[in-house]
Design a protein around this motif. Structure first.
Motif, PDB file in Angstrom:
ATOM      1  N   VAL A  73      72.263  29.839  44.009  1.00  0.00           N
ATOM      2  CA  VAL A  73      71.484  30.221  42.838  1.00  0.00           C
ATOM      3  C   VAL A  73      71.232  31.721  42.913  1.00  0.00           C
ATOM      4  O   VAL A  73      70.958  32.257  43.992  1.00  0.00           O
ATOM      5  CB  VAL A  73      70.153  29.443  42.786  1.00  0.00           C
ATOM      6  N   ARG A  74      71.316  32.387  41.777  1.00  0.00           N
ATOM      7  CA  ARG A  74      71.230  33.846  41.766  1.00  0.00           C
ATOM      8  C   ARG A  74      70.070  34.308  40.886  1.00  0.00           C
ATOM      9  O   ARG A  74      69.808  33.747  39.820  1.00  0.00           O
ATOM     10  CB  ARG A  74      72.539  34.424  41.217  1.00  0.00           C
ATOM     11  N   PHE A 102      65.740  38.349  36.223  1.00  0.00           N
ATOM     12  CA  PHE A 102      66.553  37.477  35.385  1.00  0.00           C
ATOM     13  C   PHE A 102      67.004  36.288  36.233  1.00  0.00           C
ATOM     14  O   PHE A 102      67.566  36.464  37.312  1.00  0.00           O
ATOM     15  CB  PHE A 102      67.766  38.231  34.839  1.00  0.00           C
ATOM     16  N   GLY A 103      66.759  35.089  35.733  1.00  0.00           N
ATOM     17  CA  GLY A 103      67.120  33.900  36.489  1.00  0.00           C
ATOM     18  C   GLY A 103      65.872  33.171  36.937  1.00  0.00           C
ATOM     19  O   GLY A 103      64.750  33.503  36.509  1.00  0.00           O
ATOM     20  N   PRO A 104      66.035  32.130  37.766  1.00  0.00           N
ATOM     21  CA  PRO A 104      67.260  31.778  38.495  1.00  0.00           C
ATOM     22  C   PRO A 104      68.303  31.095  37.611  1.00  0.00           C
ATOM     23  O   PRO A 104      67.960  30.431  36.640  1.00  0.00           O
ATOM     24  CB  PRO A 104      66.753  30.818  39.569  1.00  0.00           C
ATOM     25  N   ALA A 105      69.547  31.275  38.000  1.00  0.00           N
ATOM     26  CA  ALA A 105      70.666  30.633  37.324  1.00  0.00           C
ATOM     27  C   ALA A 105      71.721  30.317  38.369  1.00  0.00           C
ATOM     28  O   ALA A 105      71.773  30.972  39.423  1.00  0.00           O
ATOM     29  CB  ALA A 105      71.244  31.566  36.263  1.00  0.00           C
ATOM     30  N   ILE A 160      69.658  38.661  44.305  1.00  0.00           N
ATOM     31  CA  ILE A 160      69.074  37.722  45.265  1.00  0.00           C
ATOM     32  C   ILE A 160      69.914  36.452  45.209  1.00  0.00           C
ATOM     33  O   ILE A 160      69.996  35.810  44.152  1.00  0.00           O
ATOM     34  CB  ILE A 160      67.604  37.392  44.922  1.00  0.00           C
ATOM     35  N   ILE A 161      70.550  36.099  46.300  1.00  0.00           N
ATOM     36  CA  ILE A 161      71.349  34.883  46.359  1.00  0.00           C
ATOM     37  C   ILE A 161      70.637  33.888  47.270  1.00  0.00           C
ATOM     38  O   ILE A 161      70.417  34.149  48.461  1.00  0.00           O
ATOM     39  CB  ILE A 161      72.773  35.148  46.879  1.00  0.00           C
ATOM     40  N   LEU A 162      70.274  32.750  46.700  1.00  0.00           N
ATOM     41  CA  LEU A 162      69.650  31.662  47.448  1.00  0.00           C
ATOM     42  C   LEU A 162      70.699  30.574  47.634  1.00  0.00           C
ATOM     43  O   LEU A 162      71.490  30.304  46.722  1.00  0.00           O
ATOM     44  CB  LEU A 162      68.455  31.101  46.683  1.00  0.00           C
ATOM     45  N   SER A 163      70.712  29.945  48.805  1.00  0.00           N
ATOM     46  CA  SER A 163      71.713  28.903  49.029  1.00  0.00           C
ATOM     47  C   SER A 163      71.155  27.819  49.934  1.00  0.00           C
ATOM     48  O   SER A 163      70.219  28.051  50.712  1.00  0.00           O
ATOM     49  CB  SER A 163      72.988  29.493  49.641  1.00  0.00           C
TER      50      SER A 163
END
Length: 731
Positions: free
Chosen positions: A690-691, A674-677, A642-645
């Motif tokens: 953020v992934r 796992f994450g977010p990072a 999951i890529i948030l931007s």
């Protein structure tokens, strides 16, 4: 709607458009009615947009206010199996259906009526005088093997005015013809004699032919060492598909591979196939799309997007170099063409051949489990033998500062040059140097829009960001402290290696092969053809050269940094290093002359390096599979990225934390978050990234859980969310 799928005039139809909407739109069927699957033009607000009649109307809109379909396009309707494929692909990748439809309609002017046009081909005459402009026009026409162009296309590709072309027409060097816009492709002749096959090749070809004759879906891994003649074997499967009256599709990972492959196809079948990729002209793309739908293109050779062409009767899909990472689409709709090829074939009852010398672990595991048939070619074709492989231990080499070619490798290259043979020096880094450092303040020059270092491209006299494509001139002073003449390149790239090779071998003809060193795919193809014919002594190449090229006189491969791919924590680092090293080593000794591959490494005892040298491929795959299985990682577990931007980091992290806290739908299928990072590259094109990674058991209903997880989200402002099922990279 009748049982035949016909909608009578005025009845309610549900139309899927290419616009970013979350549902079908209801319209009235036009005068004369329409069939399910018809391509139509419909009104949407003040605009006219493309759509497909997908289903009966939903009936939730006032019938009196329904607008009518404007017209039905004069193209073959979308077949039910194609609609099913798009829907299944959308469900698997969690992609909205309008985006899938856009993939399936990537050709201009689909609604244009049939008409005549002026086209231009190579003529028989000779100009009274040659100019640079005339040379470029004739060069384009020769390079494209007799294909026709419109005046505008030919002028743009040659970089000339239309008057130059008209002048060549007057002198007979270029022929002007009236032609229908979309002509059928020449028929391919499956009965022309092919090359004589070895016993192994003939047995593999017979198995592929039997599968096609048996009908129905099936996937075969065709695993053969480099130079074993996999292409000739799967072309025999194409022969069988053509004899059965079915269409075939061959996917290639790199546009530069198509020139040599098309020549082989033309020699085998007496005519050129349809060619679908980003380098094809718009006129040709429209023609291919329409002719494929009418069954007038028997064979398509193309890039991954060719999977979404409207084949009338697709019987065979070949995925050549199936392990190649370029089959993964990383922008827009995120899909893996290898997996979508299997899905497409299963939907329409076609056969799939996955060809590779170094298959992906996913494909190897499917063959081990019996899901795919496996055919092996264990020997090179003809007199060629596999190259000798060994390491150069860089810990024992007396290296000069700023040098990357070891003394041992220099001596090996010089020996090959002395015999009139070619050598390849391989480094998987584009540009001159990966980092430009200020020796005064220590600052590394980074991209203003990304958290990535700018790469020096000295041949272009520019710094380039390999993430967003931003370029700027190489500065004279440090952008941080202003110091003059203190900027220094750090580390090697292909251009720096070419510079070192030119100094080390002053009498050698050196060719650097990297995609960003050529202005067009045509120019790259030209240079590769020249090298194959002996037009260079030393080739300096990136991973582009590992992809199936055949240089008959190349007998030595030197890998400058065999350790490069082993750095970092990428799940597939060992697999990809193994594949790349084996593939690039396979460029050596493909003809009668014996070849050698030398790997410069500081870790000769590393398990991956040892596996590369030993040739124990099955042992490597079994060890790699055991490690993945123990960790529950693909292909023995499932993953999604999951890529948030967004333009600001804070709201992006807030969104990621909210997702991580509300993970109940994922826990119900035993999935972990796992994450977010911060993503490894935390900013691209000015957007903070953020992934989150989701890991689930093999049999988990991951897509359904992911859909439930993200459904409540309402993205505010300029926030974006992308889901990557089965991620291949973790950037």
């Amino acid at each position: 709607m009748s049982e035949s799928g016909f909608f009578e005039e005025g009845s309610r139809v549900g139309v899927l458009t290419t616009q970013p909407l979350d549902r079908l739109l209801d319209y009235r069927a036009p005068e004369g009615g329409c069939f399910e699957g018809a391509f139509v033009e419909v009104p949407l607000g003040p605009r006219k947009v493309l759509g497909v009649v997908w289903a009966p109307g939903q009936g939730d809109f006032d019938a009196a206010k329904l607008r009518s379909v404007i017209r039905v396009l004069d193209v073959a309707p979308m077949r039910e199996e194609m609609r099913s494929f798009l829907a299944r692909a959308a469900d698997y990748t969690l992609t909205p259906m309008p985006a899938m439809l856009r993939l399936a309609t990537r050709a201009p002017g689909l609604g244009d009526p049939p008409s005549m046009r002026k086209i231009y081909r190579l003529g028989d005459g000779v100009p009274d005088r040659m100019t640079d402009a005339r040379t470029r026009v004739l060069g384009v026409l020769r390079d494209y093997g007799g294909l026709a162009f419109t005046l505008k296309e030919l002028a743009e590709m040659a970089g000339v005015t239309s008057s130059v072309i008209k002048g060549l027409v007057k002198q007979g060097a270029v022929r002007e013809e009236d032609s229908p816009r979309d002509l059928p492709f020449p028929r391919l002749d499956p009965d022309r004699p092919g090359k004589a096959l070895t016993e192994d090749q003939a047995a593999a070809a017979a198995r592929l032919r039997d599968g096609l004759r048996g009908g129905g879906y099936g996937t075969t891994l065709l695993k053969g060492v480099t130079g074993s003649g996999k292409t000739e074997v799967y072309l025999e499967a194409v022969v069988e598909a053509l004899r059965l009256g079915r269409q075939a599709l061959v996917l290639l990972p790199e546009i530069a591979l198509t020139a040599e492959f098309l020549t082989r196809v033309e020699a085998r079948f007496g005519a050129r196939p349809a060619e679908w990729h980003s380098g094809a002209t718009m006129t040709e793309r429209r023609r291919i799309w329409r002719m494929v739908g009418q069954g007038e293109a028997q064979l398509v050779v193309g890039a991954r997007s060719a999977l979404f062409l409207p084949f009338r009767d697709l019987g065979l899909v070949i995925v050549d170099e199936e392990h190649d990472t370029s089959y993964k689409q990383e922008d827009g709709v995120l899909y893996n063409a290898r997996d979508m090829a299997v899905l497409r074939a299963a939907t329409c009852g076609a056969r799939v051949v996955l060809a590779s010398a170094t298959p992906s672990l996913e494909t190897w595991a499917n063959a081990e489990a019996g899901k795919y048939e496996r055919l092996d070619l264990v020997a090179r074709f003809g007199d060629a033998v596999l190259p000798e492989m060994r390491t150069i231990d860089m810990r024992a080499e007396a290296m000069q500062s700023g040098s990357w070619i070891s003394p041992s490798l220099r001596r090996a290259v010089q020996a090959r040059l002395g015999k009139g043979e070619q050598a390849l020096l391989f480094i998987n880094r584009r540009g001159y140097a990966p980092v430009t450092l200020c020796r005064a303040c220590g600052q590394q020059i980074g991209c203003e829009h990304c958290d990535a270092r700018m790469v020096e491209h000295r041949f272009l006299k520019r710094l380039m960001c390999h993430q967003c494509g931003e370029t700027r001139p190489i500065p004279d002073t440090c952008p941080s402290c202003g110091a003059e003449d203190r900027l220094a390149p750090v580390g090697p790239g292909i251009e720096r290696l070419a510079e070192e090779a030119a100094a080390a071998f002053p009498d050698a003809r050196i060719a650097a092969l990297s995609s960003d060193l050529f202005g067009s795919a045509r120019a790259l193809k030209e240079r590769i053809a020249e090298i194959a014919e002996g037009g260079a002594d030393i080739v300096i190449g990136t991973q582009l050269v590992a992809k199936g090229h055949n240089f008959p006189n190349l007998t030595l491969v030197g890998v400058i940094d065999a350790d490069l791919g082993l750095q970092g924590s990428d799940l597939r680092a060992a697999e990809r290093t193994f594949q790349l090293m084996r593939q690039v080593a396979g460029r050596a000794g493909r003809a009668a002359k014996a070849g050698q591959a030398l790997l410069q490494t500081f870790q000769p005892e590393h398990p991956v390096i040892r596996a590369i040298l030993s040739g124990d491929e099955e042992g490597f795959w079994k060890a790699e599979a055991a490690g993945r299985q123990a960790a529950g990682m693909p292909p023995y577990g499932r993953m999604a990225g999951i890529i948030l931007s967004g333009p600001e980091a804070g709201p992006v992290f807030d969104l990621g934390n909210m997702l991580a806290r509300n993970d109940a739908p994922l826990r119900r299928v035993n999935a972990q978050v796992f994450g977010p990072a911060p993503a490894p590259i935390a900013r691209i094109r000015g957007r903070h990234r953020v992934r989150l990674l989701v890991k689930a058991p093999k049999g988990a209903a991951l897509q359904e859980a992911l859909a439930q997880w993200i459904a409540p989200l309402r993205l505010k402002g300029d926030l974006r969310l992308n889901v990557d099922i089965d991620p291949q990279s973790f950037f």
